[in-house]
Design an enzyme around this catalytic site. Structure first.
Site, PDB file in Angstrom:
ATOM      1  CG  ASP A 131      -2.604   7.939   8.552  1.00 38.45           C
ATOM      2  OD1 ASP A 131      -2.833   6.723   8.680  1.00 38.45           O
ATOM      3  OD2 ASP A 131      -2.789   8.560   7.504  1.00 38.45           O
TER       4      ASP A 131
ATOM      5  CD  GLU B 265      -2.492  -1.252   2.689  1.00 36.90           C
ATOM      6  OE1 GLU B 265      -2.619  -0.243   3.404  1.00 36.90           O
ATOM      7  OE2 GLU B 265      -2.775  -2.388   3.054  1.00 36.90           O
TER       8      GLU B 265
END
Lengths: 413, 258
Positions: free
Chosen positions: B56, B45
Site C-alpha cells: 500500500d 472492500e
C-alpha cells in the site's frame, strides 16, 4: 546419541534453505503479487551468477584489495586477564573498510545488481552501517544510491548520515511510526515497488523474503570461514565458544555458519534487552517473540495480541528490529544456537571496558557481544576460549555515548 | 451462490470501493458501508489495518496508522459488522495482511466471516501455494471467496492456476506499483489488460491500483468486469469524513456514463 545424528541431518547447510527459501518453517516469501515477481527476479539472478567463477573472482579481489580482508583475529589478553577466566578472541570486522561487516554483503549485492543491469541501489539502514557500506559499494561501482533511514536514527547516527551524503547517496527519512529501522524497511519496500526495473533493493541483513536471508548469509559467511582457519592457526584448535550480537542477524550468521557442524563449539547469539524485559523496552526477538510474518518472511516476531509488530528499543540502532533472520529462528528451535540477552547498561560498560583495556572502541551493537563474552569468561577456566565477532567499530556512536553516558564515565566536557 | 458470484452474474461495469476499517473515526466502519450501498457502489472492500503494509501507498498506509491508533482490531471489526446482514445487501470483502489474520486464527477468521455475512477475503501476502495447501478447503466449506492478485509479471501458468481455483474474481494489479499512484492508464497497461482479456479466463476480473476517476474507471471497464477505487476514496474520507452527500457525488462522478 540419536540427537547428534539428527543434528547433523538438520544442519545440512547445503540443503538450507529449501528451494522455496524455507529454513524449517521459517523464511519463505510472503509477498503481495507485485513484489513477488520482482524479488523472484533477484533470486533467479543470484542463482545464475553466484557460482560464476568471474563473479567470485571479482568479489574476492574487492574483499582483499578494497575492504582489507582477511580481517585479523586478535587475542584480547588484557581483557581476558582482567576477567581471570576464559581467553577472549576478537574477529576484527571493525577493521574493514567502512568500519563494519556490512561491506561484505554490500559488495556482493552491488556486483549482482550491476550484472543485472540495474542503475540504482536502494536500502534501509538502522545505525547507518549498512547504508554507508552500500553507498560505498555504489560509489565504487558507479551506481546511484538511495538510503531510507528512520528520522530518529538520522539524528542519533548523524556522522553516518553525513558519510553517506559525502559518498553521493541520498538519505531519505522514514517518518511514520517509531521512525526507526522497521519503518525504514517499509519505506524502502514502498520505493522499490515504484520502480523495480532500474532499482535493486539491497536488504541490509539476513531478513526479508527469499533469497535475501540466504544471499546475505552466503556473502557474510566469509567471516566464519576466515575465523576458523585463523583461530586454528593461532591455537591449533577450534574455539570452545562463539559469541555474536543478533539484530537481523547478518554478522552472527556470517560467523556461525562455518561452525554449525562442529558439535564441540558452543554458539551464543546475543540480543538487546534494552532497558527492561517489558514489551516495548527491548528488541530481544528470539527471546520473547512468537513466530509470525513481517516484511515478506516468517520468523520469530515481537508482536502484540493482534499480530501487529511490537515497538522495540535498544541503544544499538542496528539491533532495533522486531523480526530476526529465519535461519536464526530455525537454529533456536533445533537448539543449535543459544540465544540470550544483554541490556543497555551492560553493553555500555563493555563498550568502555574494551576501549580502556584493549584500545578498541566497539560499535554499540558489537558491545552486546563483548558484554556477553565478558560475563561468560569470568566463570570459566583459563584454558577455555571464546571467539567474539567484533562486527563494527564505535566511531559512529561516540556523540550518543557522550550525550547519554558522558557523566557516568567522566568523558563529557 | 454467494453475493459476489451473484453480482458478477448480474452486473457489468462493477465499481468496487476500498476503505479502511475504523477510519477516520473508529465507529465509522458500518455507517460508511451503509452510505456506500445507498450511493450505488456495487462491492466493498474493507481494509483491516496493519502497521507494515507492503503493498500500500502512503494514503492507505496513513489511514491504517490512524485506524490502529483509533484502536481498530479484527475482533472489533467483526463486532462492528455484527448487524451487517440482513440490513445491507452489498457484497463485502475483507482485505488485510497475513500476520494479524494468522494470529487471529484462520479457522476462526473464516468462521466469523461466515457468521457476519462477509463474502470474500483478500490477503495479499498469503502465498497462493500455502493457501491451496492449508486453507482452501476451509474457505470452500464456508462458501467464502478468496481473491488473488495478479500483475503484468505474473506468469501465464500461474494465472491459469489462479483462474481454475478462483471462486470470486481475479484482482488485477494494473502496474507493478503500490496503491495510490495517480497515473493515467498507459499503453503498456492497456496491452496487459488486452493480454489477460484474450486468455479467456473463466473468472471475472476487477482492475485495481491507479483507478481514481471516471476516465480511468471506464477504461478499466473496457477490459474487465469493473474496477476498484481505493486511495482516491480514502482521500475523500480524510477530507470530508463520512459525508453521505459527498460520497454519493463521488460514486456518481465515477459511475456516470456518457
Amino acid at each position: 546419541m540419536e540427537s547428534k545424528v539428527n543434528l547433523k541431518e538438520q544442519l545440512r547447510v547445503e540443503n538450507m534453505p529449501t528451494k522455496e527459501g524455507y529454513f524449517g518453517e521459517y523464511g519463505g516469501k510472503f509477498l503481495p503479487a507485485a513484489l513477488e515477481s520482482v524479488i523472484g527476479e533477484i533470486a533467479e539472478a543470484y542463482d545464475r551468477i553466484k557460482d560464476d567463477p568471474s563473479f567470485k573472482e571479482e568479489l574476492m579481489y574487492l574483499h582483499q584489495h578494497y575492504t582489507g580482508r582477511p580481517s585479523p583475529v586478535f587475542h584480547a589478553k588484557n581483557l581476558s586477564d582482567e576477567l581471570g577466566g576464559a581467553q577472549i578472541y576478537l574477529k576484527r570486522e571493525d577493521l574493514n573498510h567502512t568500519g563494519a561487516h556490512k561491506i561484505n554483503h554490500c559488495l556482493g549485492e552491488a556486483l549482482l545488481a550491476k550484472r543485472m543491469g540495474k542503475t540504482k541501489l536502494i536500502a534501509e539502514t538502522g545505525a547507518g552501517q549498512h547504508g554507508v557500506a552500500l553507498a560505498t559499494a555504489a560509489a565504487l561501482l558507479g551506481l546511484e544510491c538511495d538510503i531510507y533511514m528512520g528520522e530518529v536514527d538520522i539524528k542519533k547516527e548523524y556522522p553516518n548520515v553525513v558519510r553517506m551524503r559525502i559518498l553521493g547517496a541520498k538519505v531519505i527519512p522514514a517518518t511514520h511510526g517509531l521512525k526507526t529501522l522497521k519503518e525504514a524497511v517499509d519505506a524502502a519496500f514502498e520505493a522499490y515497488l515504484k520502480d523495480p526495473v532500474t532499482q535493486f533493493y539491497a536488504i541490509g541483513s539476513v531478513v526479508g523474503p527469499h533469497p535475501f536471508p540466504m544471499m546475505v548469509r552466503d556473502f557474510q559467511s566469509i567471516i566464519g570461514i576466515e575465523a576458523k582457519a585463523q583461530f586454528r592457526e593461532m591455537t591449533g584448535k577450534l574455539p570452545d565458544n562463539l559469541v555474536a550480537c543478533v539484530g537481523g542477524g547478518s554478522n552472527s550468521i556470517g560467523l556461525f555458519s562455518a561452525f554449525l557442524h562442529d558439535e564441540s563449539v558452543n554458539i551464543f547469539g546475543v540480543e538487546p534487552a534494552g532497558t527492561s524485559f517489558k514489551t516495548g523496552d527491548h528488541a530481544a526477538t528470539l527471546s520473547f517473540g512468537k513466530p509470525g510474518m513481517i516484511h515478506g518472511f516468517k520468523c520469530y516476531l515481537l508482536q502484540d495480541e493482534e499480530g501487529q509488530p511490537a515497538p522495540v528499543n535498544t541503544i544499538a540502532s542496528g539491533l532495533d528490529y522486531p523480526g530476526v533472520g529465519p535461519q536464526h529462528s530455525y537454529l533456536k528451535d533445533i537448539n543449535r544456537v543459544n540465544y540470550d540477552t544483554i541490556n543497555d547498561q551492560e553493553a555500555i560498560d563493555a563498550f568502555i571496558k574494551l576501549a580502556r583495556l584493549e584500545g578498541i572502541i566497539p560499535a554499540l551493537e558489537s558491545a552486546h557481544a563483548v558484554a556477553y563474552a565478558m560475563k561468560m569468561a569470568a566463570g570459566m577456566p583459563k584454558d577455555q576460549t571464546i571467539l567474539v565477532n567484533l562486527s563494527g567499530r564505535g566511531d559512529k556512536d561516540i556523540d550518543y555515548v557522550v550525550e547519554r553516558f558522558g557523566k557516568e564515565f567522566n568523558i563529557s566536557e | 451462490m454467494n453475493r459476489i458470484a451473484q453480482l458478477f452474474k448480474e452486473k457489468k461495469n462493477i465499481l468496487s470501493i476500498y476503505y479502511t476499517a475504523g477510519f477516520p473515526q473508529l465507529t465509522d466502519t458500518l455507517p460508511i458501508l451503509e452510505t456506500l450501498e445507498k450511493a450505488g457502489a456495487d462491492l466493498v472492500e474493507i481494509g483491516m489495518p496493519f502497521s507494515d503494509p507492503l503493498a500500500d501507498g502512503p494514503t492507505i498506509q496513513q489511514s491504517g496508522q490512524t485506524a490502529l491508533k483509533n484502536g481498530m482490531t479484527i475482533n472489533l471489526l467483526f463486532e462492528q459488522l455484527a448487524d451487517l446482514r440482513p440490513q445491507l445487501s452489498i457484497p463485502v470483502i475483507l482485505m488485510g495482511y497475513f500476520n494479524p489474520v494468522h494470529k487471529f486464527g484462520m479457522e476462526r477468521f473464516v468462521e466469523q466471516c461466515r457468521k457476519t455475512g462477509v463474502d470474500g477475503v483478500i490477503i495479499p501476502d498469503l502465498p497462493f501455494d500455502e493457501y491451496r495447501e492449508k486453507y482452501e478447503a476451509l474457505f470452500t466449506q464456508a462458501g467464502i471467496s478468496n481473491i488473488f492478485l495478479i500483475t503484468p509479471q505474473t506468469p501465464e501458468e500461474r494465472i491459469k492456476l489462479i483462474d481454475k481455483n478462483s471462486n470470486g474474481f481475479i484482482y488485477m494489479v494494473s502496474s507493478a506499483s503500490v496503491t495510490g499512484t495517480k497515473k493515467e492508464i498507459s499503453e503498456q497497461q492497456t496491452r496487459y489488460f488486452k493480454r489477460i482479456n484474450n486468455m479467456q479466463l473463466a473468472s471475472p476480473r476487477l482492475i485495481g491500483f491507479g483507478i481514481s476517476d471516471r476516465a480511468s474507471f471506464q477504461k478499466a471497464c473496457d477490459y474487465a468486469a469493473g474496477a476498484i477505487v481505493g486511495s482516491a476514496f480514502i482521500n475523500l474520507l480524510n477530507n470530508e469524513g463520512n459525508n453521505p452527500e459527498k460520497i454519493s457525488d463521488f460514486i456518481q462522478s465515477i459511475k456516470k456514463t456518457n
